[in-house]
Design an enzyme around this catalytic site. Sequence first.
Site, PDB file in Angstrom:
ATOM      1  N   HIS A  78       0.816  -1.225   0.000  1.00  0.00           N
ATOM      2  CA  HIS A  78       0.000   0.000   0.000  1.00  0.00           C
ATOM      3  C   HIS A  78       0.846   1.270   0.000  1.00  0.00           C
ATOM      4  O   HIS A  78       0.348   2.356  -0.289  1.00  0.00           O
ATOM      5  CB  HIS A  78      -0.996  -0.003   1.164  1.00  0.00           C
ATOM      6  CG  HIS A  78      -0.394   0.249   2.517  1.00  0.00           C
ATOM      7  ND1 HIS A  78      -0.148  -0.758   3.428  1.00  0.00           N
ATOM      8  CD2 HIS A  78      -0.001   1.397   3.128  1.00  0.00           C
ATOM      9  CE1 HIS A  78       0.371  -0.244   4.531  1.00  0.00           C
ATOM     10  NE2 HIS A  78       0.469   1.073   4.369  1.00  0.00           N
TER      11      HIS A  78
ATOM     12  N   ASP B 207       0.141  -7.805   1.665  1.00  0.00           N
ATOM     13  CA  ASP B 207       0.449  -6.376   1.632  1.00  0.00           C
ATOM     14  C   ASP B 207       1.958  -6.127   1.667  1.00  0.00           C
ATOM     15  O   ASP B 207       2.440  -5.223   2.337  1.00  0.00           O
ATOM     16  CB  ASP B 207      -0.245  -5.633   2.777  1.00  0.00           C
ATOM     17  CG  ASP B 207      -0.167  -4.113   2.615  1.00  0.00           C
ATOM     18  OD1 ASP B 207      -0.034  -3.646   1.474  1.00  0.00           O
ATOM     19  OD2 ASP B 207      -0.201  -3.404   3.636  1.00  0.00           O
TER      20      ASP B 207
ATOM     21  N   GLY C 298       3.233   6.784   7.806  1.00  0.00           N
ATOM     22  CA  GLY C 298       4.608   6.943   7.344  1.00  0.00           C
ATOM     23  C   GLY C 298       5.526   5.857   7.863  1.00  0.00           C
ATOM     24  O   GLY C 298       6.614   5.642   7.331  1.00  0.00           O
ATOM     25  N   ASN C 299       5.086   5.143   8.934  1.00  0.00           N
ATOM     26  CA  ASN C 299       5.856   4.015   9.454  1.00  0.00           C
ATOM     27  C   ASN C 299       5.666   2.753   8.615  1.00  0.00           C
ATOM     28  O   ASN C 299       6.454   1.802   8.725  1.00  0.00           O
ATOM     29  CB  ASN C 299       5.464   3.683  10.897  1.00  0.00           C
ATOM     30  CG  ASN C 299       6.253   4.446  11.926  1.00  0.00           C
ATOM     31  OD1 ASN C 299       5.705   5.293  12.627  1.00  0.00           O
ATOM     32  ND2 ASN C 299       7.542   4.166  12.021  1.00  0.00           N
ATOM     33  N   SER C 300       4.607   2.722   7.799  1.00  0.00           N
ATOM     34  CA  SER C 300       4.310   1.523   7.018  1.00  0.00           C
ATOM     35  C   SER C 300       5.510   1.120   6.166  1.00  0.00           C
ATOM     36  O   SER C 300       6.095   1.943   5.465  1.00  0.00           O
ATOM     37  CB  SER C 300       3.105   1.774   6.106  1.00  0.00           C
ATOM     38  OG  SER C 300       1.920   1.872   6.844  1.00  0.00           O
TER      39      SER C 300
ATOM     40  N   GLY D 294      -5.098 -27.990   1.828  1.00  0.00           N
ATOM     41  CA  GLY D 294      -6.320 -28.411   1.150  1.00  0.00           C
ATOM     42  C   GLY D 294      -7.462 -28.672   2.117  1.00  0.00           C
ATOM     43  O   GLY D 294      -8.170 -29.683   2.007  1.00  0.00           O
TER      44      GLY D 294
END
Length: 367
Positions: A115, A145, A219-221, A277
Amino acid sequence: MKKTKIIIYTLVGGLLFYTINSIILNKSQASNQTENSEVISKQNNVNFELPNFENAAAKAIKSVVHIKSKFLQNSIYRYYDPFFGNRYFKQPKEEVASGSGVIISSDGYIITNKHVINKATEIEVVLNDKRTYNAKILGTDPNSDLALLKVEANNLDFLDFANSDNIKIGQWVLAVGNPFNLSSTVTAGIISAKSRKINILNDGGIEAFIQTDAAINAGNSGGALVNTDGQLIGINTAIQSNTGSFTGYGFAIPSNMAQKIVSDLKKYGEVKRAYIGIHISDINNDIKEYFSLNGLNGVLVSKVLSNSAAEKAGIKDLDVIIAINDITVNSVSELHEIIVQFSPGDEIKCKIKRGKKTIDLSFNLQE
């Protein structure tokens, strides 16, 4: 006269005995107090000694980068037409999103969140020493992500992956990133929980987050969660907040999961996922009573898919998986966190409960 002398001698002797005894007793008490103080001091040193974060912080900030993603976004403009009144038109406008990334090799491979670089037409990476590079996207994985970037550089500082299976609740950690464009910010906290599912990814998303109270903000992402040795144990990804700012609940993707995913992105450009499965669910009191299970431990196999690795291995509906490769499993997210680390074809050991029996199975995972 003799009686008087005897009385005087007796009084003097008693006074001397009392004085000498008091001196000896005081010395003994003083000695005991000193010894007790030393014991308390030693105990205090053990109980209240705090870890030193300096080396870990110095190492991490050199390996965490500031990512600036440029992308086009339509902006609506209004103008006045003398014949038709107010009119509107769309005009593409360049925007810049900001986040963090972690250098994981000396030759410029960088891991971040998907992101952070969504819809990016150009990605600029700023190192801690202010050097800048243009980055290329090697691959992204929406189910976790995560994204892998590459800059053309050599001899870069980087972080080693730690084994996130070994982390403990209560363990000290540091979060490193660029919140609100404040470059190279370090915050400290502890691991609050493991294998946390917070339902932020789409269907098919794999969530087994490390929860921490180290401050994480916008902003830490994509930044680093490191242990006190400066090793990477997670990629900071999300917060849970009613305000949009940190309120004590931050979440990071475990390093073992991240390492497997970026390895696949580097090698194949996509993630090769392995599957048992089966459909599984967490066990609570209602499920336990409804299916007459013998406890709340493990995860319930609600359905075995036809012609799957599980069916071939002999797993049946309503079996309870209690361990994978000798690692205890008590939730769906814990099982996902373990399986995501494997590739199709890898062999695993699975311990299940069927009624009152415990069964050990070994089989190869499928793609």
